[in-house]
Scaffold this motif. Structure first.
Motif: not given
Length: 194
Positions: A99-103, A108-113
């Motif tokens: 969670n950062s900058r209002g997002k 699927y964030a871990k997979e993308a990274k």
């Protein structure tokens, strides 16, 4: 007379101590300078394959940079031999890893990274710039190409690791990006599977 001899011995002893200190300080500063040079050129984890500063500067002339750390699926740190800076991929938005900058942290964030990390970290990539060079957070904006020619921004959309997120005037590849996102969405790949 004893006092004069004793005084001379003290001065000789002080001279020897200062001379030794002088040698010690000079040798130490040379090793620190050499260590700093080595630390600057040793950027990755495997020091035997890390490029030297001179190579980085030469490759920067062709807009190639060495990726030192992946932050998430659309941002990483690079080194061009004279400075380290963040690069934000143009035209796409990968899910947030935190969670950062209002997002909010996204699926699927871990997979993308991990996908971007596998393809780029401690490797060379080529940057293609568009109209706007930096965003409001002072990150360089770029289209990313792997050295095998893979267009990473497009590849991330194709695999469902990111979604289209364009901001004029940086719209050079928008039509391609929209097409690839549509195909990934239809196939329910990556973020589109949720």
């Amino acid at each position: 007379m004893k006092e004069i001899v004793s005084l001379e011995k003290r001065w000789q002893l002080l001279f020897v101590i200062f001379f030794i200190l002088f040698l010690f300080i000079n040798c130490g500063s040379e090793s620190r300078t050499e260590a700093k040079k080595q630390n600057f050129s040793a950027i990755g984890k495997d020091k035997s394959t890390v490029p030297r500063q001179e190579e980085m500067i030469n490759r920067w002339q062709q807009k190639e940079v060495y990726v030192t750390k992946v932050i998430d699926g659309d941002t990483f740190w690079v080194n061009n031999g004279s400075e380290k800076f963040k690069v934000r991929f143009i035209g796409i938005d990968a899910p947030e890893t935190r969670n950062s900058r209002g997002k909010l942290k996204g699926p699927y964030a871990k997979e993308a990274k991990e996908y971007v990390k596998k393809l780029t970290e401690n490797k060379w990539v080529k940057l293609e710039l568009d109209v706007q060079k930096k965003d409001r957070y002072r990150r360089m904006l770029a289209y990313i190409y792997l050295l095998d020619g893979t267009f990473l921004n497009a590849d991330l959309l194709k695999g469902g690791f990111a979604v289209v997120d364009t901001y004029p005037p940086n719209v050079k590849h928008t039509a391609l990006f929209v097409k690839l996102q549509h195909e990934a969405r239809e196939s329910k790949k990556g973020v589109w599977a949720y």
